[in-house]
Design an enzyme around this catalytic site. Structure first.
Site: not given
Length: 375
Positions: A176, A307
């Site tokens: 991230k 996802h």
């Protein structure tokens, strides 16, 4: 045995999966969300008169789980007595039952669990893994780990998890980014790239937290790290902004996970807003809808990296014509009795019929509400 077999029973349940540690991505560090502590699931279990069964699920990572369950309760009885093979017909019937609240978001996410359960049932009845029922192109899919790369973890912790993932046969590492301090993002990316080397695929995910200027600047600075993609650099609905980045950057742009319908994905595709599209079957309404947008994506030559929910998306990715990726999350492991195998950077399609998973005793223990329809 007669081929006529009708749905006689539907069981809906909602369960709360607690996370071992609170999870934070850039949305937390920019003040837009609080750390995530649980995932709420909607499970649908369908049984036919001949005893065939199917399991499907939808989920919410923050608000919305109770709403999915509430909507499903209102419409699910309508499938009793239907032929479970008529999945498109059943989906349309349920869609019209809740038409006043629209055709996206919670309204169709509630239907997703039922739709997925019907596909699971159909594949089980055929004695085939779902991927084989759909028509697979491969028996394994490239896989990458996300759950070890969140921003609540220190760089050393991310490195350790990356090493573990590679040793477990997971091919790529995603971390991230999107912190208020872009220099810290670059430090973490440089650190993990140095740690895993240049042969291990690396991706980054900004979770929609950059504006256009920042995304362009960061995209240019990230070029040196040979990334597989930059994910969600902008607001999910900024199709034009994503299209500009896809045009001017060498690194592919990936997005789509937050879009909640095929119609929204059609807008993204029409705008040339990504190189790699990331639909989520539970979020767009189930497998019926996922297959519609996958056909659109393939027609435009897009890569595919669905996802979350690898238990579902492994099968759908295996049936995509172009070489895809599937996202490895270990969060859902306690919910199921079975495990997916990873080897040499790929996730193996199980030979078990249907999705190849059954609910665990722990999933039952975490269940907070249940409702049943039919005999």
């Amino acid at each position: 045995m007669s081929t006529v077999d009708l749905i006689r029973h539907v069981k809906l349940s909602t369960a709360r999966l607690p996370l071992a540690v609170p999870i934070s991505d850039a949305k937390v560090f920019t003040g837009r969300q609080k750390p995530m502590t649980e995932v709420v699931f909607l499970f649908a279990e369908i049984t036919t008169e001949q005893g065939h069964t199917g399991l499907g699920f939808s989920y919410s990572k923050r608000a919305g789980g109770p709403a999915q369950y509430a909507h499903a309760k209102e419409v699910a009885e309508g499938i009793i007595g239907e032929d479970p093979n008529d999945i498109g017909k059943i989906y349309t019937k349920l869609l019209w039952a809740g038409a006043s609240v629209g055709r996206s978001g919670v309204a169709t996410q509630a239907l997703a669990a039922i739709d997925i359960a019907l596909y699971d049932l159909k594949a089980k009845r055929a004695g085939l893994p779902l991927a084989k029922l759909l028509g697979s192109y491969r028996d394994s899919v490239q896989t990458y780990n996300t759950s070890g790369g969140f921003l609540n973890a220190t760089l050393d912790e991310v490195k350790a998890r990356a090493t573990q993932s590679v040793e477990e046969g997971i091919g790529g590492i995603k971390i991230k980014v999107g912190l208020p301090d872009s220099k810290e993002d670059l430090r973490r990316v440089a650190g993990i790239r140095e740690h895993i080397g240049w042969d291990v695929p690396l991706m980054v995910d900004a979770n929609q937290q950059w504006d256009r200027a920042t995304a362009l600047r960061m995209g240019r600075q990230l070029e040196e790290f040979n990334l597989i993609w930059i994910e969600e650099p902008l607001d999910a609905y900024d199709f034009e902004g994503h299209a500009h980045l896809a045009q001017v950057l060498d690194t592919p742009i990936a997005t789509g996970e937050m879009l909640a319908s095929v119609a929204e994905h059609k807008g993204l595709i029409a705008a040339n807003g990504c190189d790699i599209i990331q639909p989520d079957a539970p979020r767009v309404g189930g497998i019926t809808q996922f297959l519609r947008l996958a056909a659109l994506a393939d027609e435009r030559g897009l890569g595919l990296a669905p996802h979350f929910a690898m238990e579902i998306h492994l099968h759908l990715a295996a049936a995509y014509p172009r070489e895809p990726w599937v996202e490895h999350f270990d969060w859902l492991d306690p919910l199921f009795n079975e495990r997916l195998e990873t080897k040499n950077g790929r996730m193996m399609v199980p030979d078990r019929p249907g999705l190849g998973v059954t609910l665990s005793d722990q999933a039952r223990a975490w269940t907070t509400e249940t409702v049943e329809f039919g005999a």
